[in-house]
Design an enzyme around this catalytic site. Structure first.
Site, PDB file in Angstrom:
ATOM      1  N   ASN A 188      -1.228   2.601   0.923  1.00  0.00           N
ATOM      2  CA  ASN A 188      -0.094   3.106   1.699  1.00  0.00           C
ATOM      3  C   ASN A 188       1.004   3.718   0.828  1.00  0.00           C
ATOM      4  OD1 ASN A 188      -1.318   2.105   4.129  1.00  0.00           O
ATOM      5  ND2 ASN A 188      -0.585   0.061   3.564  1.00  0.00           N
ATOM      6  N   ARG A 189       0.616   4.170  -0.349  1.00  0.00           N
ATOM      7  CA  ARG A 189       1.544   4.796  -1.291  1.00  0.00           C
ATOM      8  C   ARG A 189       2.636   3.836  -1.768  1.00  0.00           C
ATOM      9  NH1 ARG A 189      -2.190   7.587  -1.552  1.00  0.00           N
ATOM     10  NH2 ARG A 189      -2.293   9.854  -1.524  1.00  0.00           N
TER      11      ARG A 189
END
Length: 213
Positions: A188-189
């Site tokens: 999710n970065r």
């Protein structure tokens, strides 16, 4: 390109896992990068800037490191060397993409002692030693043929099997780190970014801070 993205699923990096100083942590990660059979794990992007602040970057090979800093070699007349002479603050980036890892170093570069350069130069392959004489790095050359001809002239002057002296315009730089960031890709970065910052008041000489991804 807007839809191109990789999803990182690594275990992450916590403060509790870090070693006391960034050079020891780098040694740990570098050993893992080499063991993973990455192509040239010692390749790094060196970024410099001239006196006006105009940046430039190129890939070079790390040739040594210890608690004094990170060492690479180049032609002292090259663009990178000229810019370091004007502005010694540099950045190093180790892009270990298959491991979803990066190491980013910021610090100050200075020339290594001549005897250190000579010791390294003697261990270079013959062709690389001749190439250091033949190439006027970063200057315009009329053709590949002209470059090859310069190599042949130098090879005739210093035949294989005989000592090749160190060119007076060639040598090493050592980058003394001020910050060293270890970047580990996460889902999710929300990547892990842990940065060592030099702090002479700290017991280890460094403090660690976590950066938002």
């Amino acid at each position: 390109m807007a839809a191109m993205r990789a999803h990182y699923r690594s275990a992450g990096l916590s403060e509790a896992e870090l070693t006391a100083d960034p050079y020891e942590q780098f040694a740990h990660w570098f050993t893992e990068a080499a063991a993973s059979e990455l192509h040239e794990p010692n390749a790094m992007v060196v970024s410099t800037a001239d006196a006006a602040g105009r940046p430039s970057s190129r890939t070079v090979l790390l040739k040594g490191y210890d608690r004094r800093g990170f060492v690479f070699y180049t032609n002292y007349n090259s663009r990178k060397a000229r810019e370091i002479a004007q502005n010694p603050r540099v950045s190093l980036l180790f892009p270990w993409y298959p491991l979803a890892r990066q190491v980013v170093v910021t610090g100050t570069a200075e020339r290594v002692p001549a005897e250190e350069t000579a010791a390294y130069f003697r261990d270079r392959p013959y062709g690389s030693r001749i190439g250091a004489w033949a190439s006027e790095q970063s200057t315009v050359v009329a053709s590949r043929a002209e470059l090859d001809a310069a190599y042949e002239r130098m090879a005739a002057r210093h035949p294989e099997g005989e000592p090749v002296p160190v060119p007076p315009h060639w040598g090493g730089f050592r980058v003394t780190a001020e910050t060293v960031e270890f970047w580990q890709g996460r889902e999710n970065r929300l990547h892990d970014r842990l940065r060592y910052v030099r702090d002479e008041t700290a017991k280890t000489g460094w403090q660690v801070e976590r950066l938002c991804p």
